[in-house]
Scaffold this active site. Structure first.
Site, mmCIF file in Angstrom:
data_model
loop_
_atom_site.group_PDB
_atom_site.id
_atom_site.type_symbol
_atom_site.label_atom_id
_atom_site.label_comp_id
_atom_site.label_asym_id
_atom_site.label_seq_id
_atom_site.Cartn_x
_atom_site.Cartn_y
_atom_site.Cartn_z
ATOM 1 C CE LYS A 94 -12.678 -13.605 33.136
ATOM 2 N NZ LYS A 94 -13.564 -12.430 33.035
ATOM 3 C CE1 TYR B 33 -10.273 -13.839 35.651
ATOM 4 C CE2 TYR B 33 -8.421 -15.089 34.752
ATOM 5 C CZ TYR B 33 -9.240 -13.971 34.728
ATOM 6 O OH TYR B 33 -9.022 -12.997 33.794
#
Ligand code: AKB
Length: 341
Positions: A166, A162
């Site tokens: 980002k 994740y």
């Protein structure tokens, strides 16, 4: 009237962002993988739109994949939004279990959205995309891993898939902005708290504590009680999104900004809930159970403890209103109780 498109409209952030856009007078279109009534945010959105005299709001909702296919390009070409809020994401904990899907969904949706906006004739939409404190992680050779506080220029060494998406997304968006293709803007959010359950994040333990208190049950928290992480109450997060999207581009010294709210430990959150829950449930004793050994602890231990948002303050006048637990906890407990009916 601003035309706004919210992608990932069924999730936690959208459940507060969409009402805020609608209250401001925007014409809002919504897209999510799921039909509205199957999303986490449905209860809050339906309650809001009915009280605003707009019970037919789901007609402006498209159920489609944001990461592939023709729905996003077609809506952007046909609706010609001035602002796009892309909220689609697999969060940190779920993303570690499904890293390929996390990469496909988080990067695929951003790429498709950037390309669709780039293909618009002028004037093109501004794009707001949330990043996260998951962009950060232990810096090789830095004593303790990270400085405290962590700021905009702290080097990014994400530990989760994740977080990798980002950082990659921030860089991709910055390239589109630098080359004049898309006016991309992004915020590194802490854990976000409101009355809509998040899904699959490491900071979800705090949301669970507030829900458990309102539901008068013991909470099952999966992090150590001395874990300190940055959080933000959703009204502040929504305001930061609207303020950054509206900011004069000439004032932006960067395309991604850290925004800070408050930084309590899990134990401090539990104590604050125990103090304030008495007002809504007289006589109820809130109990937090800190369950050791959860894999999410390893993720939390690599994240910042506190944040320095000096660049957002300087460039576009950002300042959180809910900067203490005593400011946030009573408001959040009231909000969850009101929305649960
Ligand atoms: C998560 O825990 O994954 C998210 C985040 C901090 O981005 N809430």
């Amino acid at each position: 009237m601003t035309r706004s498109l919210v992608i990932g409209a069924g999730g936690q952030i959208a459940s507060d962002l969409i009402p805020a856009l609608h209250r401001r007078g925007d014409e809002v279109r919504m897209l999510d993988l799921l039909p509205p009534e199957r999303t986490n945010g449905f209860r809050a959105l339906d309650g809001y739109f009915r009280s605003a005299g707009d019970p037919g709001w789901t007609k402006r909702w498209t159920a489609a994949d944001a990461a592939k296919g023709s729905a996003v390009p077609e809506i952007i070409a046909g609706f010609r939004p001035q602002e796009v809020y892309l909220l689609t994401a697999l969060l940190s904990a779920v993303g570690e279990g499904k890293p390929g899907l996390c990469l496909d969904v988080n990067m695929g949706s951003l790429r498709l959205c950037l390309e669709s906006i780039d293909a618009m004739p002028a004037p093109k939409a501004r794009l707001l995309w949330p990043s996260s404190i998951a962009a950060f992680g232990p810096i090789p050779g830095h004593p303790g891993g990270l400085p405290d506080p962590v700021g905009d220029d702290t080097p990014c060494f994400p530990t989760t898939m994740y977080g990798v998406t980002k950082v990659a997304g921030e860089l991709l968006g910055a390239w589109y902005a630098r080359t004049g293709r898309v006016d991309f803007r992004s915020l590194r959010f802490p854990g976000l708290l409101n009355a809509t359950p998040p899904g699959g994040g490491t900071t979800d333990f705090a949301n669970e504590m507030y829900f458990a208190a309102v539901e008068r049950r013991p909470s099952r928290d999966f992090l150590r009680e001395d874990t300190r992480l940055p959080f933000m109450y959703m009204p502040d997060a929504v305001r930061s999104m609207l303020e950054l999207t509206a900011a004069d581009p000439a004032r932006l010294s960067r395309r991604t900004y850290v925004v800070a709210g408050l930084s309590p430990s899990a134990r401090e959150i539990a104590a604050s809930i125990a103090k304030h829950v008495e007002r809504i449930h007289p006589g109820h004793r809130f109990e937090a159970a800190f369950l050791p050994g959860d894999p999410r602890q390893k993720i939390a231990d690599t994240w910042p403890r506190t944040l320095d948002d000096a660049c957002a303050r300087r460039d576009w006048g950002w300042r959180a209103q809910y900067a203490t637990l005593d400011a946030m906890t009573p408001a959040l407990l009231d909000e969850i109780r009101a929305k649960q009916g």
